[in-house]
Design a protein around this motif. Sequence first.
Motif, PDB file in Angstrom:
ATOM      1  N   UNK A 456       0.851  -1.188   0.000  1.00 50.97           N
ATOM      2  CA  UNK A 456       0.000   0.000   0.000  1.00 50.97           C
ATOM      3  C   UNK A 456       0.888   1.239   0.000  1.00 50.97           C
ATOM      4  N   UNK A 457       0.453   2.283  -0.688  1.00 53.31           N
ATOM      5  CA  UNK A 457       1.243   3.503  -0.769  1.00 53.31           C
ATOM      6  C   UNK A 457       0.351   4.707  -0.469  1.00 53.31           C
ATOM      7  N   UNK A 458       0.991   5.843  -0.263  1.00 51.32           N
ATOM      8  CA  UNK A 458       0.269   7.056   0.122  1.00 51.32           C
ATOM      9  C   UNK A 458       0.785   8.221  -0.712  1.00 51.32           C
ATOM     10  N   UNK A 459      -0.134   8.925  -1.378  1.00 45.86           N
ATOM     11  CA  UNK A 459       0.251  10.213  -1.984  1.00 45.86           C
ATOM     12  C   UNK A 459       0.105  11.277  -0.904  1.00 45.86           C
ATOM     13  N   UNK A 460       1.086  12.162  -0.826  1.00 40.51           N
ATOM     14  CA  UNK A 460       1.115  13.097   0.305  1.00 40.51           C
ATOM     15  C   UNK A 460       1.742  14.414  -0.124  1.00 40.51           C
ATOM     16  N   UNK A 461       1.111  15.504   0.273  1.00 43.25           N
ATOM     17  CA  UNK A 461       1.703  16.823   0.125  1.00 43.25           C
ATOM     18  C   UNK A 461       1.961  17.360   1.514  1.00 43.25           C
ATOM     19  N   UNK A 462       3.189  17.857   1.739  1.00 49.63           N
ATOM     20  CA  UNK A 462       3.623  18.282   3.075  1.00 49.63           C
ATOM     21  C   UNK A 462       4.267  19.659   2.962  1.00 49.63           C
ATOM     22  N   UNK A 463       3.846  20.594   3.794  1.00 48.79           N
ATOM     23  CA  UNK A 463       4.374  21.955   3.733  1.00 48.79           C
ATOM     24  C   UNK A 463       4.710  22.501   5.104  1.00 48.79           C
ATOM     25  N   UNK A 464       5.655  23.464   5.128  1.00 47.03           N
ATOM     26  CA  UNK A 464       6.033  24.187   6.347  1.00 47.03           C
ATOM     27  C   UNK A 464       6.022  25.676   5.995  1.00 47.03           C
ATOM     28  N   UNK A 465       5.105  26.417   6.602  1.00 50.29           N
ATOM     29  CA  UNK A 465       4.941  27.853   6.325  1.00 50.29           C
ATOM     30  C   UNK A 465       5.505  28.650   7.490  1.00 50.29           C
ATOM     31  N   UNK A 478       3.733  12.555  -5.042  1.00 49.24           N
ATOM     32  CA  UNK A 478       2.741  12.019  -5.962  1.00 49.24           C
ATOM     33  C   UNK A 478       1.334  12.518  -5.765  1.00 49.24           C
ATOM     34  N   UNK A 479       1.154  13.625  -5.044  1.00 53.42           N
ATOM     35  CA  UNK A 479      -0.195  14.119  -4.752  1.00 53.42           C
ATOM     36  C   UNK A 479      -0.599  15.207  -5.758  1.00 53.42           C
ATOM     37  N   UNK A 480      -1.906  15.478  -5.811  1.00 60.55           N
ATOM     38  CA  UNK A 480      -2.398  16.560  -6.668  1.00 60.55           C
ATOM     39  C   UNK A 480      -1.797  17.890  -6.232  1.00 60.55           C
ATOM     40  N   UNK A 481      -1.449  18.728  -7.198  1.00 63.71           N
ATOM     41  CA  UNK A 481      -0.845  20.023  -6.877  1.00 63.71           C
ATOM     42  C   UNK A 481      -1.873  20.921  -6.194  1.00 63.71           C
ATOM     43  N   UNK A 482      -1.492  21.571  -5.110  1.00 68.79           N
ATOM     44  CA  UNK A 482      -2.404  22.528  -4.477  1.00 68.79           C
ATOM     45  C   UNK A 482      -2.645  23.726  -5.392  1.00 68.79           C
ATOM     46  N   UNK A 492       0.215  25.554  -7.609  1.00 69.25           N
ATOM     47  CA  UNK A 492       1.506  25.686  -6.956  1.00 69.25           C
ATOM     48  C   UNK A 492       2.496  24.774  -7.680  1.00 69.25           C
ATOM     49  N   UNK A 493       3.625  25.306  -8.168  1.00 64.83           N
ATOM     50  CA  UNK A 493       4.595  24.443  -8.861  1.00 64.83           C
ATOM     51  C   UNK A 493       5.114  23.376  -7.904  1.00 64.83           C
ATOM     52  N   UNK A 494       4.723  22.140  -8.138  1.00 67.31           N
ATOM     53  CA  UNK A 494       5.111  21.057  -7.231  1.00 67.31           C
ATOM     54  C   UNK A 494       5.525  19.838  -8.044  1.00 67.31           C
ATOM     55  N   UNK A 495       6.786  19.455  -7.915  1.00 63.58           N
ATOM     56  CA  UNK A 495       7.265  18.260  -8.598  1.00 63.58           C
ATOM     57  C   UNK A 495       6.598  17.035  -7.985  1.00 63.58           C
ATOM     58  N   UNK A 496       6.244  16.086  -8.832  1.00 66.48           N
ATOM     59  CA  UNK A 496       5.406  14.972  -8.389  1.00 66.48           C
ATOM     60  C   UNK A 496       6.112  14.074  -7.373  1.00 66.48           C
ATOM     61  N   UNK A 497       7.349  13.629  -7.671  1.00 60.34           N
ATOM     62  CA  UNK A 497       8.025  12.600  -6.870  1.00 60.34           C
ATOM     63  C   UNK A 497       7.148  11.349  -6.790  1.00 60.34           C
ATOM     64  N   UNK A 498       7.641  10.301  -6.159  1.00 58.98           N
ATOM     65  CA  UNK A 498       6.878   9.067  -6.011  1.00 58.98           C
ATOM     66  C   UNK A 498       6.149   9.057  -4.674  1.00 58.98           C
ATOM     67  N   UNK A 499       5.001   8.368  -4.596  1.00 62.74           N
ATOM     68  CA  UNK A 499       4.304   8.271  -3.306  1.00 62.74           C
ATOM     69  C   UNK A 499       5.175   7.571  -2.274  1.00 62.74           C
ATOM     70  N   UNK A 500       4.834   7.762  -1.006  1.00 64.90           N
ATOM     71  CA  UNK A 500       5.595   7.104   0.057  1.00 64.90           C
ATOM     72  C   UNK A 500       5.076   5.676   0.260  1.00 64.90           C
ATOM     73  N   UNK A 501       5.981   4.801   0.720  1.00 61.61           N
ATOM     74  CA  UNK A 501       5.624   3.420   0.985  1.00 61.61           C
ATOM     75  C   UNK A 501       6.006   2.453  -0.109  1.00 61.61           C
ATOM     76  N   UNK A 502       6.618   2.947  -1.203  1.00 60.01           N
ATOM     77  CA  UNK A 502       6.972   2.062  -2.318  1.00 60.01           C
ATOM     78  C   UNK A 502       8.428   1.617  -2.270  1.00 60.01           C
ATOM     79  N   UNK A 503       9.355   2.586  -2.228  1.00 64.56           N
ATOM     80  CA  UNK A 503      10.782   2.280  -2.276  1.00 64.56           C
ATOM     81  C   UNK A 503      11.504   3.100  -1.210  1.00 64.56           C
ATOM     82  N   UNK A 504      12.419   2.450  -0.506  1.00 61.04           N
ATOM     83  CA  UNK A 504      13.112   3.138   0.590  1.00 61.04           C
ATOM     84  C   UNK A 504      14.185   4.097   0.095  1.00 61.04           C
TER      85      UNK A 504
END
Length: 735
Positions: A456-465, A478-482, A492-504
């Motif tokens: 199982x994997x998780x798409x996640x967007x994480x921010x620090x303001x 791998x989450x939808x761009x805000x 918001x320009x956001x590079x996709x990257x891979x979801x978490x939980x797939x490859x270490x």
Amino acid sequence: MGCSVGAPHFGMKLKTNTSLTIIIVAAVLLQAISAVQYYYTRSLLDDELEKRAESELTTTAVIVKNALNMSENSLRGHLRDLNRNLATPDSLDEVMEWVLRSHPNLTGCWVAFVPNYYPEKGRLFEPYSWWEQGEIKNTEISSIGRDYTKNKYYKAVCETDAPMWTDAYRDTISGLNMVTYILPIHDNEQRLVALFGLDVSTTMLGDTLNYRHVYPSSFDILLSKEGELLAGPDSGLVKPCNVEKVVDIINDSTIAKTWSKEEKCKIATFYDDENEKGYVYYTSFKGTPAWQVAVVCYDKEAFGKLRKMRLFIGLLMLLGLLVLGLIISRFAKNDRNLQKAKLEQERIGSELRIARNIQMQMLPKTFPPYPERDDIDIFGSLDPAKEVGGDLFDFFLRNEKLFFCVGDVSGKGVPSAMVMAVVHSLFRSASVRETNPSRIMQHLNEMSCEGNESNMFVTLFLGVLDLPTGRLRYCNAGHDKPLLVGNTVTELPAKANLPIGLFTDIRYEIQECQLEPMTTIFLYTDGLTEAMNNLHKLFGQARVKETLNSDKTLTPQALVERMNKEVHRFMEDAQQSDDLTMLAIRYTQKQQEEVLSETLTLKNDPRQISLLSSFVKDVFGSLDLDPKQAKEIRLGVEEAVVNVIDYAYPAGTEGEITIHVSSDGREMKFVISDAGIPFDPTEIDKADTTLSVDERPVGGLGIHLVRQLMDSINYERMNGKNVLTLKKKYDGNKN
């Protein structure tokens, strides 16, 4: 004739005997099953009770050790102030008052000097400060005829020249039972000149021990290494005689005791004054002090429900045996099976409703704006497609930074909800000390990959303001761009990257941008854009942008509610196929009218601190600040600047430090910047609390003091400079 009459009777008797035999055999089998089930369940509960007791012992030990460590660290943290005032004994009361006000959980503190250290004070000199009815009292203990040099703990610390915790004793001045942490004090020539002690009430330790329990009647006690009772439950909740029995059992070597299966604690049987059976689990602290902690659980609470269940099952079995004799048709059996299936379905439905409630309770329950803030407004919602869902959102404030995330777990239902709970917990724990979104995301990915056999994997967007500056740093997995809602609606320009939980071995890339005031960040999961109506048409991102464009002045709550309304109107009566999650964050920082704006530039030379003191005093004079508050603010600013002088530039390198102070009449802001090496002083005290006094770098305690004195402290690395911002609300002169 006799044979013809006796045959039916014999057949009826045989049939009766056969039925009776079946019922007896069934009864024996059911009783055997009940006995096996009881003892197997009892064994499982025994193991579970051991694990819960071990867990409580571990948790209690950690909490008590943390409380003791806080006392130890607070004592070491004020050594610098004490050493500064050794030359003026009359100022020691002020130092000890500051210690108590900084740590209100302490009962008192004292300094016992070696004989004749201050000839003008006499042979003995021991100033003492303690809390009494919400006020701090001061006295000089040796003046009332107390010769502390004869105290065994005084002698022990002087002989070993090492800190130690005392056993419990009753203090003659405060009248409280307490334990004391004693630390030797040395002068600049490393000669022992005094002992510095902090008093901790055993009542506080007892409350710490007994704030939570395995069962309602359980209780915890704390003993010294020698088995002396240090702290226990309130006498109104647990009879003292029962506490004494537990202490006697632990200290009696003739009483049989066993190790738990994990060998983490010892176990003994206990009977209270009402002859109720209980179990005593106890173990020793690791390190110093080598105290012991014990938890008592009663048999009636641990296994009472099991006994009731056995009795209940026995009655059900008897009823079943009676029913067994009456079953004559398959219809009755089918009816019972149908009822059983219905109950199971209701049980599953009930458990899913409970799981949904638990999942909803994990999400933020209250949303800004906060009454004391004018720079942030947030609102979010989560609507699962089934009883439980796999979406998540979270946010919290730390050190003037807003940490937030939105995620979507692959799949639906209970498995996704379990993964959601794990990721939510990992986000909170990883963000406690880390401010870099990419490193937080890396940690989440590594932990999510462990044991992920279901892939199982998780798409996640994480921010620090960063709230003082509006600087947004973020990382996407791998989450939808805000969407950014300002004058226009843009992605918001956001590079996709891979979801978490797939490859270490994934390396997540950090990005950043500058938010303008009154800009809203709108985050969502694909349950919004992929919402489908009866014609199998998707809501789509175009409708999302159209809704956002319809009114850009909406508050986050109004925005989320309007989007919810639009998507449900679009779906009409179509069934929701995916979890729907939205989070809106509006950066609302407002510019306040300044009544003061001054700047000072210093060299990284400790001798220029005097210039800073004069500068700060002039600023305070122009604001007519309350003297006590002015002193606290000045101390906090000087400690922060000293840390920058010590750490910003390499040894032998000259650099500049700029201090800009501004005020809007209600709050004072100090911005301390330098072009030195990247250095976050707000992490010093956290990283160094486990070190000894000799090993701890200079400045860590200063930042700890700054945190106590200022309302907020924030660090950012901007444009090649370290920027430390201190804020403090203030009042006018009250004299």
